[in-house]
Scaffold this active site. Sequence first.
Site, PDB file in Angstrom:
ATOM      1  N   ARG A  94     -41.400  15.137  20.740  1.00  0.00           N
ATOM      2  CA  ARG A  94     -41.619  13.758  20.290  1.00  0.00           C
ATOM      3  C   ARG A  94     -42.824  13.148  21.022  1.00  0.00           C
ATOM      4  NH1 ARG A  94     -37.851   9.542  23.574  1.00  0.00           N
ATOM      5  NH2 ARG A  94     -37.445  10.818  25.418  1.00  0.00           N
ATOM      6  N   GLU A 151     -35.055   1.281   7.602  1.00  0.00           N
ATOM      7  CA  GLU A 151     -35.729   2.551   7.309  1.00  0.00           C
ATOM      8  C   GLU A 151     -36.021   2.752   5.824  1.00  0.00           C
ATOM      9  OE1 GLU A 151     -33.534   2.876  11.152  1.00  0.00           O
ATOM     10  OE2 GLU A 151     -32.988   2.212   9.127  1.00  0.00           O
ATOM     11  N   ASP A 185     -26.277  10.430  23.028  1.00  0.00           N
ATOM     12  CA  ASP A 185     -26.155   9.539  21.869  1.00  0.00           C
ATOM     13  C   ASP A 185     -25.031   9.972  20.936  1.00  0.00           C
ATOM     14  OD1 ASP A 185     -28.211   8.101  22.879  1.00  0.00           O
ATOM     15  OD2 ASP A 185     -29.664   8.568  21.308  1.00  0.00           O
TER      16      ASP A 185
END
Length: 312
Positions: A10, A58, A117
Amino acid sequence: MSEVKKIATRASYGAALVEIGKQSDKLIVLDADLAAATQTGVFKKEFPDRHIDCGIAEANMTGIAAGMSTCGFVPFMSTFAMFAAGRSFEQVRNSIGYPHLNVKIGATHAGISVGEDGATHQCNEDIALMRAIPGMVVINPADDVEARAAVHAAFEYEGPCYLRFGRLAVPVFNDENTYKFEIGKGIELKDGKDCTIIATGLCVSESLKAYDLLKAKGIDAQIINIHTIKPIDEDLIVKAATKTGRVFTVEEHSVIGGLGDAVASVLSEKCPTKLTKIGVNDVFGESGPAVDLLHKYKLDAEGIAEQVLANL
């Protein structure tokens, strides 16, 4: 011996966007209130007028990216894989895929290595979803060098692309001075005669470590990196299967619909070969440290070697 450099792909994504931004003013980056996590914040700092924060919306971001592509821009829309492929699937399919628009989807935080997460954010289904969209290119780079090269290649490519990036820092094993990225072409990293391990993304570096573990057990494994899952390198897969006669696929993704199924489709049609798919076995992930999760789901080097030995 110096320690191996580790970089999350990323971060490579963000760095590559800045590199391209300096070369072309056609690049526009959109994000869904996640610029710090997706690493597009570095592009925003360098080019604030070409970064659009669409908020936690999104599906709307997908429509904006589609519209901007019709105006001559090359938009990269960025968010977590769970939201890009999952929440926005209909918009990606109908607004980008159906009209075959020149939009790039930078999907970060894919797979179980998202870690703490938990299952809701650990997208292990995105490759399956995106490769099912007609005309969508699906790329899953393995390290920093490959990820940056992939972003550049996607920018130059005319058409929709899905790029999958990870949260966890992974070893950099490619040499920037000699590495060449080509959409649709896999790379043989290790020669071998006893079996072929075809890996993608984070699992490529783990497969390279597994190569040494298998070597110590007398198994000579061929290691192939498939960074482009669609279009897939059929010639390389058939050549490898013909040579070793035994194939394993390794992916940080569900064994349903991902790299394993893509390779299985090629082999069943062109070179029937015994195949074992190593990945997430039709279960959801769970919360925990990324490295521990990779070990539990047997996607680290030890787990890969163990499964190859058990199935050979």
